[in-house]
Write a protein that holds these residues in place. Structure first.
Motif, PDB file in Angstrom:
ATOM      1  N   UNK A  74       0.841  -1.199   0.000  1.00  0.00           N
ATOM      2  CA  UNK A  74       0.000   0.000   0.000  1.00  0.00           C
ATOM      3  C   UNK A  74       0.877   1.252   0.000  1.00  0.00           C
ATOM      4  N   UNK A  75       1.939   1.232   0.790  1.00  0.00           N
ATOM      5  CA  UNK A  75       2.828   2.390   0.872  1.00  0.00           C
ATOM      6  C   UNK A  75       3.541   2.615  -0.465  1.00  0.00           C
ATOM      7  N   UNK A  76       3.984   1.548  -1.100  1.00  0.00           N
ATOM      8  CA  UNK A  76       4.643   1.672  -2.405  1.00  0.00           C
ATOM      9  C   UNK A  76       3.652   2.189  -3.446  1.00  0.00           C
ATOM     10  N   UNK A  77       2.419   1.715  -3.397  1.00  0.00           N
ATOM     11  CA  UNK A  77       1.386   2.197  -4.318  1.00  0.00           C
ATOM     12  C   UNK A  77       1.112   3.682  -4.143  1.00  0.00           C
ATOM     13  N   UNK A  78       1.061   4.136  -2.898  1.00  0.00           N
ATOM     14  CA  UNK A  78       0.863   5.569  -2.641  1.00  0.00           C
ATOM     15  C   UNK A  78       2.046   6.383  -3.154  1.00  0.00           C
ATOM     16  N   UNK A  79       3.242   5.856  -2.974  1.00  0.00           N
ATOM     17  CA  UNK A  79       4.429   6.547  -3.485  1.00  0.00           C
ATOM     18  C   UNK A  79       4.363   6.672  -5.007  1.00  0.00           C
ATOM     19  N   UNK A  80       3.960   5.606  -5.670  1.00  0.00           N
ATOM     20  CA  UNK A  80       3.883   5.628  -7.133  1.00  0.00           C
ATOM     21  C   UNK A  80       2.834   6.630  -7.610  1.00  0.00           C
ATOM     22  N   UNK A  81       1.759   6.782  -6.847  1.00  0.00           N
ATOM     23  CA  UNK A  81       0.704   7.717  -7.237  1.00  0.00           C
ATOM     24  C   UNK A  81       1.074   9.169  -6.960  1.00  0.00           C
ATOM     25  N   UNK A  82       1.817   9.431  -5.887  1.00  0.00           N
ATOM     26  CA  UNK A  82       2.065  10.808  -5.462  1.00  0.00           C
ATOM     27  C   UNK A  82       3.495  11.289  -5.691  1.00  0.00           C
ATOM     28  N   UNK A  83       4.447  10.573  -5.129  1.00  0.00           N
ATOM     29  CA  UNK A  83       5.806  11.096  -5.006  1.00  0.00           C
ATOM     30  C   UNK A  83       6.803  10.574  -6.026  1.00  0.00           C
ATOM     31  N   UNK A  84       6.424   9.635  -6.841  1.00  0.00           N
ATOM     32  CA  UNK A  84       7.382   8.994  -7.742  1.00  0.00           C
ATOM     33  C   UNK A  84       7.882   9.995  -8.782  1.00  0.00           C
ATOM     34  N   UNK A  85       9.189  10.022  -8.982  1.00  0.00           N
ATOM     35  CA  UNK A  85       9.794  10.964  -9.921  1.00  0.00           C
ATOM     36  C   UNK A  85       9.929  10.390 -11.321  1.00  0.00           C
ATOM     37  N   UNK A  86       9.517   9.163 -11.520  1.00  0.00           N
ATOM     38  CA  UNK A  86       9.650   8.521 -12.825  1.00  0.00           C
ATOM     39  C   UNK A  86       8.515   8.971 -13.738  1.00  0.00           C
ATOM     40  N   UNK A  87       8.876   9.392 -14.938  1.00  0.00           N
ATOM     41  CA  UNK A  87       7.888   9.750 -15.948  1.00  0.00           C
ATOM     42  C   UNK A  87       8.176   8.907 -17.179  1.00  0.00           C
ATOM     43  N   UNK A  88       7.199   8.148 -17.655  1.00  0.00           N
ATOM     44  CA  UNK A  88       7.460   7.208 -18.749  1.00  0.00           C
ATOM     45  C   UNK A  88       7.971   7.859 -20.030  1.00  0.00           C
ATOM     46  N   UNK A  89       7.548   9.061 -20.359  1.00  0.00           N
ATOM     47  CA  UNK A  89       7.961   9.686 -21.605  1.00  0.00           C
ATOM     48  C   UNK A  89       9.326  10.332 -21.539  1.00  0.00           C
ATOM     49  N   UNK A  90       9.795  10.595 -20.352  1.00  0.00           N
ATOM     50  CA  UNK A  90      11.067  11.288 -20.179  1.00  0.00           C
ATOM     51  C   UNK A  90      12.163  10.287 -19.818  1.00  0.00           C
ATOM     52  N   UNK A  91      13.378  10.670 -19.984  1.00  0.00           N
ATOM     53  CA  UNK A  91      14.557   9.874 -19.617  1.00  0.00           C
ATOM     54  C   UNK A  91      14.687   8.584 -20.416  1.00  0.00           C
ATOM     55  N   UNK A  92      14.155   8.548 -21.608  1.00  0.00           N
ATOM     56  CA  UNK A  92      14.331   7.368 -22.440  1.00  0.00           C
ATOM     57  C   UNK A  92      15.552   7.569 -23.311  1.00  0.00           C
ATOM     58  N   UNK A  93      16.478   6.669 -23.215  1.00  0.00           N
ATOM     59  CA  UNK A  93      17.679   6.754 -24.038  1.00  0.00           C
ATOM     60  C   UNK A  93      17.366   6.235 -25.434  1.00  0.00           C
TER      61      UNK A  93
END
Length: 171
Positions: A74-93
């Motif tokens: 649950x805590x990891x899920x909340x992190x992914x919804x709110x605080x996660x800095x990963x953006x799928x479209x960005x940082x792709x090599x």
């Protein structure tokens, strides 16, 4: 009994087995047999001090602190919804970065395929000098000579191949 002081009894109340090689729990400092030495085996009340696991976000690989009593998923899920800095479209090599130098060809390759004569970068189809109409060393005067005489005439200069190529295109 020949050796009355040898070994210890298991500290688990339901076991009390005499063990000649007892294992001491590093959390509660009691002696246990091989069946009860694990934290779960003897229901260690101090296991939370030693058996600490920190979940890691699968997207950004950041450790996520979990308070006692919280469910890590649950805590990891909340992190992914709110605080996660990963953006799928960005940082792709980009994988295919080496573009073909042949005019009209727009293909890109994963690896650089440089021509040994003109030092241009080409795709798989145009990698051979005949396929990309390589102009380096193909003048009519030099075609009749052997490769050894051509190599003897070419003197190494301090000018880079890029500078030589730019001079040819300017002329």
């Amino acid at each position: 009994m020949e050796f009355p002081d040898l070994g210890k009894h298991c500290s688990e109340p339901t076991c009390k087995q005499l063990d000649f090689l007892p294992i001491t729990c590093d959390a509660c400092k009691q002696d246990f047999c091989k069946d009860h030495f694990s934290y779960v085996g003897h229901k260690c009340p101090f296991a939370f001090k030693k058996d600490v696991q920190v979940p890691v976000c699968p997207l950004c690989n950041a450790p996520i602190p979990v308070k006692r009593g919280e469910i890590p998923d649950v805590v990891v899920g909340e992190h992914m919804d709110r605080d996660c800095t990963f953006h799928p479209g960005r940082n792709r090599n980009k994988v295919f970065t080496h573009r073909c130098s042949k005019e009209g060809c727009r293909k890109k390759e994963m690896l650089q395929l440089a021509c040994a004569q003109c030092h241009g970068n080409f795709c798989i189809q145009h990698r051979h000098p005949l396929d990309h109409n390589c102009q380096a060393g193909s003048s009519s005067a030099s075609r009749g000579r052997t490769s050894t005489s051509r190599a003897a005439e070419q003197k190494p200069s301090g000018v880079s191949w890029l500078a030589q190529r730019l001079r040819r295109t300017v002329k």
